[in-house]
Structure formats: structure tokens, C-alpha cells
Design a protein around this motif. Structure first.
Motif, PDB file in Angstrom:
ATOM      1  N   LEU A  72     -54.722  16.358  78.345  1.00  0.00           N
ATOM      2  CA  LEU A  72     -54.321  16.599  77.037  1.00  0.00           C
ATOM      3  C   LEU A  72     -53.902  18.190  77.032  1.00  0.00           C
ATOM      4  CD1 LEU A  72     -57.582  15.073  75.005  1.00  0.00           C
ATOM      5  CD2 LEU A  72     -55.054  14.399  74.896  1.00  0.00           C
ATOM      6  N   ARG A  73     -54.632  18.952  77.752  1.00  0.00           N
ATOM      7  CA  ARG A  73     -54.214  20.559  78.047  1.00  0.00           C
ATOM      8  C   ARG A  73     -52.785  20.356  78.517  1.00  0.00           C
ATOM      9  NH1 ARG A  73     -57.494  21.349  81.881  1.00  0.00           N
ATOM     10  NH2 ARG A  73     -59.342  21.786  80.603  1.00  0.00           N
ATOM     11  N   ASP A  75     -49.612  22.043  76.392  1.00  0.00           N
ATOM     12  CA  ASP A  75     -48.864  23.241  77.119  1.00  0.00           C
ATOM     13  C   ASP A  75     -47.222  22.703  77.067  1.00  0.00           C
ATOM     14  OD1 ASP A  75     -51.004  24.612  77.631  1.00  0.00           O
ATOM     15  OD2 ASP A  75     -50.886  24.176  79.641  1.00  0.00           O
ATOM     16  N   ALA A  76     -47.102  21.344  76.854  1.00  0.00           N
ATOM     17  CA  ALA A  76     -45.725  21.001  77.179  1.00  0.00           C
ATOM     18  C   ALA A  76     -45.201  20.878  75.778  1.00  0.00           C
ATOM     19  CB  ALA A  76     -45.486  19.400  77.842  1.00  0.00           C
ATOM     20  N   ASP A 114     -37.608  27.652  82.316  1.00  0.00           N
ATOM     21  CA  ASP A 114     -38.247  26.719  81.364  1.00  0.00           C
ATOM     22  C   ASP A 114     -39.533  27.481  81.098  1.00  0.00           C
ATOM     23  OD1 ASP A 114     -40.532  24.999  83.165  1.00  0.00           O
ATOM     24  OD2 ASP A 114     -38.993  25.968  84.254  1.00  0.00           O
ATOM     25  N   ARG A 115     -40.201  27.169  79.938  1.00  0.00           N
ATOM     26  CA  ARG A 115     -41.376  28.106  79.715  1.00  0.00           C
ATOM     27  C   ARG A 115     -42.571  28.093  80.648  1.00  0.00           C
ATOM     28  NH1 ARG A 115     -41.361  27.027  73.137  1.00  0.00           N
ATOM     29  NH2 ARG A 115     -39.647  28.316  72.460  1.00  0.00           N
ATOM     30  N   LEU A 116     -43.045  26.784  80.840  1.00  0.00           N
ATOM     31  CA  LEU A 116     -44.233  26.638  81.757  1.00  0.00           C
ATOM     32  C   LEU A 116     -44.003  27.049  83.247  1.00  0.00           C
ATOM     33  CD1 LEU A 116     -45.131  22.933  80.739  1.00  0.00           C
ATOM     34  CD2 LEU A 116     -46.165  25.076  80.059  1.00  0.00           C
ATOM     35  N   ALA A 123     -46.666  29.221  75.707  1.00  0.00           N
ATOM     36  CA  ALA A 123     -46.025  28.075  76.082  1.00  0.00           C
ATOM     37  C   ALA A 123     -45.107  27.228  74.990  1.00  0.00           C
ATOM     38  CB  ALA A 123     -46.826  27.123  76.842  1.00  0.00           C
ATOM     39  N   GLN A 124     -45.493  27.642  73.985  1.00  0.00           N
ATOM     40  CA  GLN A 124     -45.011  26.869  72.842  1.00  0.00           C
ATOM     41  C   GLN A 124     -44.039  27.945  71.820  1.00  0.00           C
ATOM     42  OE1 GLN A 124     -47.984  25.064  70.490  1.00  0.00           O
ATOM     43  NE2 GLN A 124     -48.374  23.434  72.115  1.00  0.00           N
TER      44      GLN A 124
END
Length: 219
Positions: A19-20, A24-25, A123-125, A163-164
Motif C-alpha cells: 500500500l505504501r 508513493d506511485a 521520474d519522481r520516485l 512523490a505526488q
């Protein structure tokens, strides 16, 4: 603990991680509701590990759980953001001071390699994980594992928001310049310059995060 309870705890921990990663995605945004029955059906688990997983994420500050209203992805507030950055300044300044005289050519090359990779992140992550890796390598020679753990804990709520809400382009050149300046100051064993650059770096990041949080609050 019985085998059944052990299995349930393991399931809850694994589910919390999944879920984490989904949050994050960007699967759920700040304010979105996570429905227990939907999660249980999708991940093929009972309600018990779902409740335990949600409680774990709540303890990390990732979710807000209200009685009869369910679990929602938390949105950091300005006061919380300021407190987190105030604490980061204290912890990271101490780590940097202790690490400064312990860096060598090998660790400095590693910092440069990590920064090269970070500047290539699109990419953000990948960008967030690269930034974490850089700062951990910067502070690692201090050999203060509890302080490093606290550093990660203080970053976590902001990183999940970033991340978002943010990405590599938010302040890419400024962050890159400050990281390069930090490497140069550490290589020169210039403690005053290193501390000044770190404070500038964290204060500028605070400003960006606060602005992004305010912008999302207007949605």
C-alpha cells in the motif's frame, strides 16, 4: 506468538509495504479514501491484516484514520512541514559536522557518482530515492545510526508528499548546485561553508514544499 498470529502479522507488514508503494506511485492522492473491503478483495486478504496495515501506515503519518469515516491519505499541513524541517536542520547539521573530517577520496567519489545519477533521474520516485542516497552517503561517516534513522523518519512524510506533488524539475538546478557545493566544501574540510550550504539547501526545499502544499490545498 502462535503460528496463526505470526502469519497474520507477516501479511499485515507485507500489505502495508504494498500500500505504501501504491501511494508513493500516485494511485491514491492526498485526501483519497482507502476502503477496507476493496483492499481486502484486491489483495486477497481478510479484514484483520487490512486494519493492521492501515494502522501501521497511520503510525507513520501516511494515513489519517477517523472513526466511522475510514482511512484517508494524509496531506501535510504547513505547521507540520515547518516542524519537520526545523528538526531536519538540527539532526542533519549535527550529522554533517560529525562526518566532515571522516570523508576520504573514496567517499567523495561516491558522492559525486550518486549526484551524477541523481541529475539524470527523470521520474519522481527515482529522484527521491537518489536524493536520499546522496544525503545518507554525505552523513554516513558520522557513524551515528540512530541519528541516521531519525533523518529517514523526518524525511518520510515529506518524501511521500513530494512523490505526488513535486518532481525532478521542481528546483532541479538549484538542488544540483547545492549538492555540488556541499561536496566541494566537504572535500576542502570547510565546516562553516558546508553548514551554510546545507542550511540554504534545506530552507530552499522547505519553501518549495510549502508552496506545493498550499497549491494542493486550493484544489
Amino acid at each position: 506468538m502462535t503460528a496463526t498470529r505470526l502469519a497474520a502479522a507477516t501479511t499485515a507488514s507485507a500489505l502495508a509495504q504494498r500500500l505504501r508503494e501504491a501511494i508513493d506511485a500516485g494511485r491514491w492522492s492526498a485526501g483519497d479514501l482507502l476502503r477496507q473491503e476493496q483492499i481486502a478483495a484486491e489483495y486477497r486478504v481478510s479484514r484483520i491484516p487490512v486494519r493492521e496495515a492501515l494502522a501501521q501506515l497511520q503510525s507513520e503519518g501516511l494515513l489519517d484514520i477517523a472513526h466511522y469515516r475510514g482511512a484517508r491519505v494524509s496531506r501535510p499541513q504547513a505547521g507540520e512541514i515547518n516542524e519537520l524541517f526545523d528538526l531536519r536542520l538540527l539532526v542533519e547539521s549535527d550529522l554533517l559536522a560529525r562526518a566532515l573530517g571522516r570523508h576520504d577520496q573514496r567517499s567523495l567519489r561516491e558522492l559525486g557518482r550518486l549526484q551524477d545519477r541523481l541529475e539524470d533521474a527523470e521520474d519522481r520516485l527515482g529522484w527521491i530515492s537518489g536524493d536520499i542516497a546522496f544525503h545518507e552517503a554525505l552523513y554516513a561517516p558520522a557513524e551515528r545510526p540512530r541519528s541516521l534513522a531519525l533523518f529517514r523518519q523526518l524525511r518520510a512524510p515529506i518524501d511521500r508528499f513530494n512523490a505526488q506533488a513535486l518532481g525532478p524539475g521542481a528546483r532541479k538546478q538549484g538542488w544540483a548546485d547545492e549538492h555540488r557545493q556541499l561536496i566541494a566544501a566537504v572535500a576542502a574540510s570547510d565546516a562553516a561553508a558546508a553548514q551554510a550550504i546545507l542550511e540554504q539547501h534545506l530552507q530552499a526545499t522547505r519553501t518549495v514544499v510549502l508552496a506545493a502544499c498550499a497549491g494542493q490545498g486550493e484544489d
